[in-house]
Design a protein around this motif. Structure first.
Motif, PDB file in Angstrom:
ATOM      1  N   GLY A   1       0.778  -1.217   0.000  1.00  0.00           N
ATOM      2  CA  GLY A   1       0.000   0.000   0.000  1.00  0.00           C
ATOM      3  C   GLY A   1       0.817   1.278   0.000  1.00  0.00           C
ATOM      4  O   GLY A   1       0.375   2.331   0.448  1.00  0.00           O
ATOM      5  N   TRP A   2       2.065   1.201  -0.509  1.00  0.00           N
ATOM      6  CA  TRP A   2       2.916   2.395  -0.517  1.00  0.00           C
ATOM      7  C   TRP A   2       2.530   3.389  -1.596  1.00  0.00           C
ATOM      8  O   TRP A   2       2.669   4.590  -1.427  1.00  0.00           O
ATOM      9  N   PHE A   3       2.081   2.863  -2.729  1.00  0.00           N
ATOM     10  CA  PHE A   3       1.785   3.750  -3.844  1.00  0.00           C
ATOM     11  C   PHE A   3       0.376   3.506  -4.353  1.00  0.00           C
ATOM     12  O   PHE A   3      -0.156   2.403  -4.205  1.00  0.00           O
ATOM     13  N   PRO A   4      -0.233   4.531  -4.963  1.00  0.00           N
ATOM     14  CA  PRO A   4      -1.561   4.345  -5.546  1.00  0.00           C
ATOM     15  C   PRO A   4      -1.489   3.341  -6.688  1.00  0.00           C
ATOM     16  O   PRO A   4      -0.445   3.187  -7.333  1.00  0.00           O
ATOM     17  N   ILE A   5      -2.569   2.635  -6.938  1.00  0.00           N
ATOM     18  CA  ILE A   5      -2.512   1.546  -7.905  1.00  0.00           C
ATOM     19  C   ILE A   5      -3.128   1.881  -9.259  1.00  0.00           C
ATOM     20  O   ILE A   5      -2.971   1.125 -10.206  1.00  0.00           O
ATOM     21  N   ARG A   6      -3.827   2.968  -9.379  1.00  0.00           N
ATOM     22  CA  ARG A   6      -4.361   3.248 -10.720  1.00  0.00           C
ATOM     23  C   ARG A   6      -4.497   4.747 -10.967  1.00  0.00           C
ATOM     24  O   ARG A   6      -4.439   5.557 -10.065  1.00  0.00           O
ATOM     25  N   HIS A   7      -4.575   5.068 -12.281  1.00  0.00           N
ATOM     26  CA  HIS A   7      -4.755   6.416 -12.757  1.00  0.00           C
ATOM     27  C   HIS A   7      -3.529   7.293 -12.515  1.00  0.00           C
ATOM     28  O   HIS A   7      -2.569   6.879 -11.868  1.00  0.00           O
ATOM     29  N   ALA A   8      -3.561   8.524 -13.050  1.00  0.00           N
ATOM     30  CA  ALA A   8      -2.404   9.405 -12.953  1.00  0.00           C
ATOM     31  C   ALA A   8      -2.506  10.350 -11.764  1.00  0.00           C
ATOM     32  O   ALA A   8      -1.529  10.982 -11.372  1.00  0.00           O
ATOM     33  N   PHE A   9      -3.697  10.475 -11.212  1.00  0.00           N
ATOM     34  CA  PHE A   9      -3.863  11.304 -10.020  1.00  0.00           C
ATOM     35  C   PHE A   9      -5.125  10.856  -9.302  1.00  0.00           C
ATOM     36  O   PHE A   9      -5.961  10.141  -9.881  1.00  0.00           O
ATOM     37  N   THR A  10      -5.273  11.231  -8.058  1.00  0.00           N
ATOM     38  CA  THR A  10      -6.396  10.768  -7.267  1.00  0.00           C
ATOM     39  C   THR A  10      -7.706  11.296  -7.840  1.00  0.00           C
ATOM     40  O   THR A  10      -7.798  12.468  -8.222  1.00  0.00           O
ATOM     41  N   ASP A  11      -8.667  10.397  -7.921  1.00  0.00           N
ATOM     42  CA  ASP A  11      -9.990  10.804  -8.429  1.00  0.00           C
ATOM     43  C   ASP A  11     -10.538  11.950  -7.608  1.00  0.00           C
ATOM     44  O   ASP A  11     -10.427  11.974  -6.384  1.00  0.00           O
ATOM     45  N   GLY A  12     -11.141  12.894  -8.301  1.00  0.00           N
ATOM     46  CA  GLY A  12     -11.768  13.991  -7.593  1.00  0.00           C
ATOM     47  C   GLY A  12     -10.858  15.178  -7.398  1.00  0.00           C
ATOM     48  O   GLY A  12     -11.309  16.284  -7.120  1.00  0.00           O
ATOM     49  N   LEU A  13      -9.537  14.945  -7.544  1.00  0.00           N
ATOM     50  CA  LEU A  13      -8.610  16.055  -7.393  1.00  0.00           C
ATOM     51  C   LEU A  13      -8.657  16.891  -8.674  1.00  0.00           C
ATOM     52  O   LEU A  13      -8.615  16.367  -9.784  1.00  0.00           O
ATOM     53  N   GLU A  14      -8.758  18.213  -8.500  1.00  0.00           N
ATOM     54  CA  GLU A  14      -8.843  19.094  -9.662  1.00  0.00           C
ATOM     55  C   GLU A  14      -7.442  19.355 -10.211  1.00  0.00           C
ATOM     56  O   GLU A  14      -6.571  19.795  -9.458  1.00  0.00           O
ATOM     57  N   PRO A  15      -7.145  19.039 -11.490  1.00  0.00           N
ATOM     58  CA  PRO A  15      -5.808  19.333 -12.023  1.00  0.00           C
ATOM     59  C   PRO A  15      -5.496  20.822 -11.918  1.00  0.00           C
ATOM     60  O   PRO A  15      -6.271  21.654 -12.388  1.00  0.00           O
ATOM     61  N   ALA A  16      -4.375  21.154 -11.252  1.00  0.00           N
ATOM     62  CA  ALA A  16      -3.980  22.544 -11.070  1.00  0.00           C
ATOM     63  C   ALA A  16      -2.503  22.557 -10.729  1.00  0.00           C
ATOM     64  O   ALA A  16      -1.930  21.530 -10.347  1.00  0.00           O
ATOM     65  N   PHE A  17      -1.900  23.723 -10.854  1.00  0.00           N
ATOM     66  CA  PHE A  17      -0.485  23.825 -10.520  1.00  0.00           C
ATOM     67  C   PHE A  17      -0.302  24.085  -9.029  1.00  0.00           C
ATOM     68  O   PHE A  17       0.158  25.137  -8.615  1.00  0.00           O
ATOM     69  N   THR A  18      -0.681  23.122  -8.253  1.00  0.00           N
ATOM     70  CA  THR A  18      -0.481  23.252  -6.806  1.00  0.00           C
ATOM     71  C   THR A  18       0.458  22.140  -6.374  1.00  0.00           C
ATOM     72  O   THR A  18       0.600  21.123  -7.049  1.00  0.00           O
ATOM     73  N   TRP A  19       1.113  22.360  -5.228  1.00  0.00           N
ATOM     74  CA  TRP A  19       2.044  21.341  -4.743  1.00  0.00           C
ATOM     75  C   TRP A  19       1.313  20.043  -4.469  1.00  0.00           C
ATOM     76  O   TRP A  19       1.837  18.965  -4.694  1.00  0.00           O
ATOM     77  N   GLU A  20       0.117  20.186  -4.001  1.00  0.00           N
ATOM     78  CA  GLU A  20      -0.665  18.999  -3.671  1.00  0.00           C
ATOM     79  C   GLU A  20      -0.873  18.134  -4.906  1.00  0.00           C
ATOM     80  O   GLU A  20      -0.612  16.932  -4.903  1.00  0.00           O
ATOM     81  N   PHE A  21      -1.287  18.798  -5.979  1.00  0.00           N
ATOM     82  CA  PHE A  21      -1.573  18.051  -7.194  1.00  0.00           C
ATOM     83  C   PHE A  21      -0.302  17.461  -7.799  1.00  0.00           C
ATOM     84  O   PHE A  21      -0.250  16.297  -8.190  1.00  0.00           O
ATOM     85  N   ILE A  22       0.775  18.283  -7.828  1.00  0.00           N
ATOM     86  CA  ILE A  22       2.027  17.797  -8.413  1.00  0.00           C
ATOM     87  C   ILE A  22       2.564  16.611  -7.610  1.00  0.00           C
ATOM     88  O   ILE A  22       3.004  15.601  -8.166  1.00  0.00           O
ATOM     89  N   GLY A  23       2.474  16.702  -6.309  1.00  0.00           N
ATOM     90  CA  GLY A  23       2.912  15.595  -5.447  1.00  0.00           C
ATOM     91  C   GLY A  23       2.092  14.348  -5.715  1.00  0.00           C
ATOM     92  O   GLY A  23       2.634  13.237  -5.808  1.00  0.00           O
TER      93      GLY A  23
END
Lengths: 320, 364, 325, 312
Positions: C164-186
């Motif tokens: 359970g160290w890393f997410p298993i699917r998709h390029a980013f967490t569902d529901g997260l809005e793509p934006a240039f924030t540290w949260e999203f980039i992380g």
């Protein structure tokens, strides 16, 4: 066995090679490339080493610079340069010894220049590493060097492939004399070149030698060229020296049958046409004994009157 | 040794030449598929080899001598000119591909004996194929076998070497095999492209002697291509000097090298190291010659409108005794000056000549 | 310059070939797959859309050359039709929303694998028989023998499901809005680790061994001996003389490697449901979405060709011999 | 003069064909031996599969998702098939496809390479162009597209893999053939009157033995890997049992999500082992033909240190 000191220059030898033996350590067996070879070169002297491919002459050159690569190993003997033991040098000492004390011109200038660096960068490398000059100062001196060998200093910015064969070899010669070494090793410096260019390169080297006074170890298979240029010379065969004397003596009076064959291999350009024989195919000399003095300064490996030293093999080319 | 060294070919000089080349030219396209540029490697080469004659072709690398050999052997397609064998133009006879008839007339010996024998085959293969292709095997296996052994003996090799692979032989021995392979088809002409330059010096003479023996005993004509003037003098009856894709001088070998008339020939002769002439090097004289000839890619006077060469093709001049077959093609040659030391001396070159400060220029 | 122009001409020909291939495939394949597609999705489309797609895919009565000219025109004006599986989004729009993810994944993996692999190769060749030279190659070759997707599944299972160290699917967490924030980039970074790692692991061995072998060949060149004779420092000989020359073939294979990475990325994307063009391509195949398939293939080809062209320009910078002729 | 000295009878040397030393070198190379051993085992297992597990391996024989046990050495799938039987039977299709693709691609590569190198000029330009275009088109996407348009089946898989795989071998073989073409022995064969076909196949080809072998191995590796990838995507022939299909079903049935690692591991490891074994042989071929790549022996104790290490 001693080499009598009939050096051309001073009696103090610059380079003294004694009983040098080099072996190629193979997977299953080892072969001896150079066997107990001794010679010395005096200050300002041009010493020639003649012989055919595979006789060990280039191996000697590389041993002196300690450039031998696996599987070749120095298995015995000593090399001393100006009284220092070359074989005992530490890596750092060795690095300094190279090019400052002994420089070398390799057979093919095309291959001995780095194709992706300019001529200038490759000369500057020498100055910044050994003399600690700044880049700018190094470049200035590099330009002077090129002028010394009559190349336009603007060529500093050229890459090796942009120069003709003769120019490349002159650039390498310029590099070789950059740090004014006391010994220059020329390993077949002109074999890849046409005669006209060869003549000019050799004239250039003679001129530089007169000017800078270095000693030369000149390696070639071309006896005529060697006799023209060298003071003393040695003829090598199968990793051994078979004859050594003043060049003119070797030319006028070759004693060993192999030397005679080599001399006979170059038909003269003047005089009547006479049949020559050279050495028959597949003929080999074996177990060459140590040299013995037959005349002052003229040493020859003894061979029987009936010449039993020659036997025929048909595999000698296998290890080309 | 019963070589007829002192009698430069009594057979030569009469009748139809075994091989004659007229106005042969060859250009190589440079650049990509769509480029129209080309480099001229040969231009208007005329050369004749009498039957049983050895002619040497000398010149430096890039002078076009190897290209000429490859054109004659039809490994390259000449751009223009004629190649006559026994008076028949073979380029016209078999236009697209050299016929086997042609192959049986002209054979070639290559420079590198380590490259010219396929390492995958035994020696026997090379000779046997040559015999088989041209039907010289004699019909029966026994006859073929005899012929194979005969060939080996002719070139001075033991018959049991037929079973060896090339890598088991020395350079000199391989070159003898290459010669035997050429002999197998019983050709009229053998083209030898620097056959000794890759060999150890001590066995070179042996191969030259073999070639002479073949000429003497079998009457085969040869074109001997070399950069080594001394060996040309030793082997060939006549010598032609190639310069920038053209023969510029030709004559009996001894005469030509003793009295070179073209500045380029003079330069070549003067550059050969010869201990017998030690000390003959004259820097001033050389600088003069060098200035006159420069790099061997083109004549120094080409492109200079003040020189007659550029305005018109140079013509042949006879050199020395009109009975001799020594000619030179150079506008600088002055027949009346031939009696003097050398032709060029009577016509000092202009120091402001554009080529005078051009060292050997790098290839562009 | 001439070299560059020649290469450019070649890439244009290659691109033309892939367009033509695309044109021919639906027209000459047995079984008429296109009709099947229409049969399945006809009811959702407007008549004029169907007509356009018919033309694009060759269900068309006009002479073939006329269709071909029309097709070329469409490709160069970006009219690739509409996607069936994501109806009614135009194909170009679907692709442009996804190509970025593939570039991110493929690019990251390629650069890391090439840089690290080549460095290891240089070190291995310079110290023949040393630790790096003897231990690493067999291990890397063995890892490289696994299929991309198998290693990806293994990593997903081990680090995603079990640990359970890393997410298993998709390029980013569902529901997260793509934006240039540290949260999203992380978040994107965390999603990138496993897919990129598996591609790097599979491909790094090839880079290392390739570089090692070229470097060994280079080390026996005369100019290396000359550099040693010049008494230069070993590090300088290794980098400016040996590696500088040995990297030239590596640069060429970098361009060639691009195509393979796109392939590897395709499988990896499928395993991780990474929203790149590869994943989309599989979806298109499964949904019989021929317009999207064609568009994706052309896009991928164009990207590979473009990248190769850039590599050629770089090569000219690195090898002076090419520059002058 | 010296002719008298030549009278030594030349004993017939023990003739050794150059190719034989190549095989000999290969057989004394540890890497090659390891690789060959692994391959022999796999080929034997593939041949013996119908004997060891008679009948259809995909039939349901036991409970679903059983862990490895004495009865089912590698456990069972979510459907209840025996994993060992699937794996062994799978090797038949995988090895067959790999070998077929390898042979076909190499054969095309040889033809293209030889023709390119021998005829040169226009033929070479044209063939090189086609080769380079195919080489540059991204392989797997092209595979996917082709597989999507063609009717499914083993034939399609092989065809598609050959179409995408031949260019690499053609390129390698062409450059090798080109360097042999420029050797004098080819010119000598032309001069002696040999015809084109004979020169290509009797003079040039024998000298390419090792590179042909290397290409063949690389193509087989490619074939096995690409088939697995294609099948994993569900684009192969789903009805056959092969390693790729085993993995496809494992993924489809959620083997990993349920923790049934034994369904997923064996086929993957088999692919890796075969590819690794072939790669080992390939590297051994490289080493045997290129002595510079051989492993350096640990230097013996000699009075002088090795020059190379002293230089550093």
């Amino acid at each position: 066995m001693t080499i009598s000191q009939v050096s051309f220059g001073s009696h103090e030898p610059v380079l003294d090679v004694k009983d040098l033996t080099v072996k190629y350590i193979g997977d299953t067996r080892s072969t001896t490339a150079v066997q107990r070879v001794s010679f010395s070169i005096g200050t300002g002297e041009v010493f020639g080493l003649a012989g055919e491919s595979g006789c060990g002459k280039s191996t000697i050159a590389n041993s002196i610079m300690r450039l031998l690569k696996d599987p070749a190993k120095i298995a015995g003997g000593s090399i001393s340069f100006g009284g220092r033991d070359v074989l005992a040098m530490s890596p750092e000492e060795l690095r300094r010894f190279r090019w400052q004390d002994v420089a070398m011109v390799f057979q093919s200038a095309m291959n001995s220049l780095n194709p992706v660096l300019t001529i200038g960068e490759q000369i500057v490398d020498i100055f910044t590493t050994h003399a600690g000059y700044s880049r700018k100062e190094s470049l200035r001196r590099a330009g002077e060097l090129l002028e010394l060998v009559r190349i336009d200093p603007a060529r500093l910015k050229s890459y090796p492939h942009q120069l003709s064969g003769g120019m490349r070899q002159r650039a390498v010669i310029a590099m070789a004399v950059a740090l004014k070494p006391s010994l220059l090793i020329l390993d077949e410096p002109t074999t890849a070149l046409d005669v006209v260019v060869q003549q000019e390169i050799m004239a250039q080297i003679k001129e530089l030698q007169r000017e800078l006074g270095f000693s030369v170890l000149f390696i070639t298979h071309d006896m005529s060229l060697m006799v023209e240029l060298s003071h003393r010379m040695a003829v090598m065969y199968g990793g051994r020296i078979v004859e050594t004397a003043k060049a003119q003596d070797v030319y006028a009076n070759p004693r060993h049958p192999y030397t005679q064959a080599l001399m006979g291999a170059f038909p003269p350009l003047t005089g009547p046409r006479v049949p020559l024989t050279g050495l028959p195919d597949g003929v080999k000399f074996r177990n060459i004994p140590d040299l013995a003095e037959v005349a002052p300064g003229h040493l020859v490996a003894p061979f029987g009157d009936d010449i039993p030293v020659i036997d025929s093999v048909n595999l000698e080319g296998a290890a080309r | 040794m019963s070589h007829s060294l002192m009698t430069p070919s009594a057979v030569a000089g009469t009748g139809t030449p075994a091989l004659e080349i007229r106005g042969l030219g060859k250009s190589f396209p440079v650049g990509g598929l769509f480029s129209r540029d080309s480099v001229r490697a040969l231009h208007g080469v005329d050369l004749a080899i009498g039957s049983g004659e050895i002619v040497a072709l000398v010149g430096e690398s890039g002078s076009g001598k190897s290209t000429l050999a490859r054109c004659i052997a039809r490994l390259e397609k000449p751009s223009s000119g004629e190649i006559l064998i026994d008076g028949v133009d073979v380029l016209k006879r078999d236009r697209f591909q050299a016929s086997r008839a042609f192959r049986s007339q002209v054979q070639m010996v290559f420079q590198d004996p380590f490259g010219s024998l396929n390492p995958a085959h035994r020696i026997e293969h090379f000779l046997r194929r040559s015999l088989a292709i041209h039907g010289k095997g004699g019909g029966s296996e026994e006859a073929t076998r005899r012929r194979l052994e005969e060939l080996m003996t002719t070139v001075g090799l033991e018959a049991d070497m037929l079973n060896s692979y090339p890598h088991e032989l020395s350079g000199g021995q391989r070159q003898r095999v290459a010669i035997a392979r050429a002999l197998a088809v019983e050709p009229q002409v053998i083209l030898a492209d620097e056959p000794t330059s890759m060999l150890d010096v001590s066995v070179r003479i042996g191969v030259l002697n073999l070639m002479r023996k073949l000429r003497d005993e079998q009457g085969i004509s040869m074109l001997y291509i070399t950069h080594d003037l001394a060996s040309a003098r030793y082997l060939a009856d006549r010598t032609a000097v190639m310069f920038a894709g053209e023969p510029v001088e030709e004559g009996e070998s001894l005469d030509l090298l003793a009295n070179p008339a073209h500045p380029y020939t003079q330069l070549l002769v003067s550059a050969v190291p010869d201990p017998a002439r030690a000390g003959s090097y004259d820097p001033v004289r050389r600088a003069e010659l060098r200035q006159a000839v420069m790099a061997s890619t083109r004549c120094a006077f080409d492109g200079d409108p003040n020189q007659p060469c550029s305005a018109e093709e140079p013509v042949r001049h006879h050199v020395g005794d009109p009975a001799s077959r020594h000619w030179v093609r150079c506008h600088l040659y002055r027949p009346w000056a031939a009696a003097g030391a050398h032709a060029l001396a009577s016509e000092p070159t202009n120091p402001s000549h554009p080529a005078s400060n051009a060292q050997e220029e790098a290839p562009a | 310059m001439r070299f560059i122009l020649r290469r450019l001409g070649f890439y244009l020909i290659a691109f033309w070939a892939s367009i033509t291939l695309n044109f021919l495939l639906p027209r000459f394949m047995p079984g008429d797959p296109v009709s099947r597609m229409f049969a399945r999705s006809q009811d959702r489309m407007q008549p004029e859309q169907i007509e356009a797609l018919r033309k694009l895919l060759g269900v068309d009565d006009r002479p073939i050359w006329e269709q071909y000219v029309d097709y070329l025109h469409n490709v160069f004006t970006g009219q690739m039709g509409v996607s069936i599986s994501r109806f009614p989004t135009p194909v170009t729009e679907v692709i442009s929303s996804q190509i970025g993810w593939t570039l991110l994944l493929g690019g990251t993996a390629l650069v890391i694998a090439a840089v690290v692999g080549n460095l290891l190769g240089i070190l291995a060749a310079w110290r023949r028989g040393g630790a790096i030279d003897s231990a690493l190659p067999p291990v890397l070759v063995f890892i490289g023998s696994f299929p991309y997707f198998w290693l990806a599944m293994g990593a997903l299972y081990l680090f995603g499901v079990v640990l359970g160290w890393f997410p298993i699917r998709h390029a980013f967490t569902d529901g997260l809005e793509p934006a240039f924030t540290w949260e999203f980039i992380g978040d994107v970074g965390a999603h990138l680790v496993l897919p990129a790692l598996t591609i790097v692991l599979v491909s790094i061995g090839g880079w290392m061994l390739g570089m090692r072998n070229t470097m060994i060949a280079t080390n026996s060149e005369d100019y290396i001996t000359m550099a040693e004779a010049k008494g230069l420092r070993p590090s300088r000989i290794m980098l400016r003389y040996a590696a500088r020359n040995a990297m030239l073939p590596s640069v060429t294979s970098f361009g060639m490697g691009l195509g393979f990475v796109v392939g590897g990325a395709l499988l990896t994307e499928v395993v991780f449901a990474y929203p790149g063009v590869g994943y989309q391509l599989l979806n298109a195949v499964q949904g019989l979405d021929y317009p999207l398939m064609q568009g994706l293939f052309l896009t991928i080809t164009a990207a590979v060709l473009l990248a190769n062209f850039l590599v050629d320009i770089l090569y000219v910078r690195l090898d002076p011999r090419v520059r002058s002729n | 003069m010296t002719t008298a000295l030549l009278k030594q009878p030349t004993s017939t040397p023990a003739v050794r064909k150059p190719n034989r030393s190549f095989v000999h070198g290969l057989l004394s190379n540890k890497k090659a031996l390891t690789g060959l051993a692994v391959m022999v085992i796999f080929i034997a297992l593939a041949l013996l599969a119908p004997v060891l597990f008679p009948g259809d391996p995909s039939r349901i024989t036991a409970m679903a998702s059983m862990e490895p046990s004495a009865e089912h050495w590698l456990g069972t799938t979510a459907k209840g098939q025996d994993v060992l039987a699937l794996t062994l039977h799978g090797s038949r299709s995988s090895l067959f496809v790999g070998l077929t693709v390898g042979l076909a691609s190499t054969f095309i590569g040889i033809l293209v390479g030889l023709a390119s190198a021998y005829f040169g000029k226009f033929i070479d330009e044209a063939l090189s162009l086609v080769t380079n275009v195919f080489l540059l088109l991204p392989g797997l996407p092209l595979l996917v597209i082709l597989a999507a348009f063609l009717p499914p089946g083993l034939g399609t898989v092989i065809l598609v893999l050959v179409v995408t795989g031949w260019a690499g071998s053609a390129r390698v073989l062409r450059s090798q053939a080109l360097s042999i073409r420029s050797k004098d022995f080819v010119a000598a064969a032309v001069v002696s009157g040999e015809r084109a076909g004979r020169i290509m196949f009797r003079e040039i080809l024998p000298n390419m033995a090792s590179i042909v072998m290397g290409t063949l191995l690389a193509c087989v590796i490619y074939g096995i890997g690409a088939q697995a990838g294609l099948e994993f995507l569900g684009l192969g022939d789903v009805s056959t049992v092969s390693w790729g299909n085993n993995l496809f079903w494992a993924g489809n049935e959620g083997a990993l999500l349920t923790g049934s690692w034994w369904v997923f591991v064996p086929s993957g490891v088999c692919i890796a082992l075969v590819a690794f074994a072939l790669a080992l042989i390939n590297y051994a071929v490289d080493e045997v033909t290129n002595p510079r790549l051989r492993k350096i022996k640990t230097p013996q104790a000699t009075p002088v240190k090795t020059e190379r290490s002293a230089a550093k």
